[in-house]
Design an enzyme around this catalytic site. Sequence first.
Site, PDB file in Angstrom:
ATOM      1  N   LYS A  34       0.834  -1.208   0.000  1.00 53.24           N
ATOM      2  CA  LYS A  34       0.000   0.000   0.000  1.00 53.24           C
ATOM      3  C   LYS A  34       0.868   1.257   0.000  1.00 53.24           C
ATOM      4  CE  LYS A  34      -3.778   2.504   0.431  1.00 53.24           C
ATOM      5  NZ  LYS A  34      -3.455   3.719   1.129  1.00 53.24           N
TER       6      LYS A  34
ATOM      7  N   GLU B 192       0.762   6.674  -6.839  1.00 51.12           N
ATOM      8  CA  GLU B 192      -0.358   7.628  -6.925  1.00 51.12           C
ATOM      9  C   GLU B 192       0.163   9.060  -6.963  1.00 51.12           C
ATOM     10  OE1 GLU B 192      -3.100   9.037  -3.388  1.00 51.12           O
ATOM     11  OE2 GLU B 192      -3.646   7.014  -4.021  1.00 51.12           O
TER      12      GLU B 192
END
Length: 307
Positions: A175, A182
């Site tokens: 993550k 991102e």
Amino acid sequence: MKLAIFGLGRMGANMARRLSRGGITVVAHNRSREPIDELVREEENVLPAYTEADVFDSLDAPRVIWLMLPAGEVTQAAIERLLPRMERGDVLVDGGNSRYSETVAHAARVEEAGVHFLDCGTSGGVWGLKNGYSLMVGGSEAGFAHIEPAIRTLAPSPDSGWGHVGPAGSGHFVKMIHNGIEYGMMQAMAEGLAVLRKKEEFDLDLAQVTELWREGSVVQSWLLDLTAEALKNEGQGLEAIQPKVADSGEGRWTAIEAIDLGVAAPVMTLALQMRFASQDDEGYGNRVLAMMRNAFGGHAVQRRGGD
């Protein structure tokens, strides 16, 4: 299945809703009671737990307690309080954005007490309730088996968007890198739109451009979908938006990890640095640059007050 969600912020509350609507009974606990009351009013399969004692009283063994808390001291303190009350075979899930190295330490301590510990990197934001969450889970196979029904319910579909990726810490590590990627994707899109807007003689409609990119384009993505909608709703000038971008721990940790591993990651690192630049009200470094150019080349310096 029955489990407790511990922490009902934007993510935790919506995860509780999705689980409840999927037929899983949720014991809802939060530091303040208002989010608990709201969930109980709105959802059928939610039981209130106003105290930590209520959480344990409402669960049957083996208990599953899913933390959705801020990373760091808050999560650490919750683990310290909960672990003495948990029994062998219980499952403790950290669904927040804890740093993976801290997660590895938490897992060792929790597993030593005979309690399964899982770290679940969770992506989906405010749209997760409707679209499902991407779930990256680390920890033991036995622990994962306990929570797999909940994972399948939270995910975009029972068979996609989730995975048991490896041992303890791996879920939060995956993550963390996801969030670093991102950062880079968002920065590239923002820079491209800034260049398009600067070409004033073409008078481009950026809401139109982003909308047409959404179909058949190589850069089509959920981020582009959200950007197109925002430009349409806010106006392409975005005059009401302050040009400041916060950064979360995962972006910093990704850059540090890349350095420690000797991996070139210039895009993710520079995207993080650009967020720092947006937060700089003082602009001291740029003032130093202007002073140096004036000192060696006589270049004009713009003074405050217009002088």
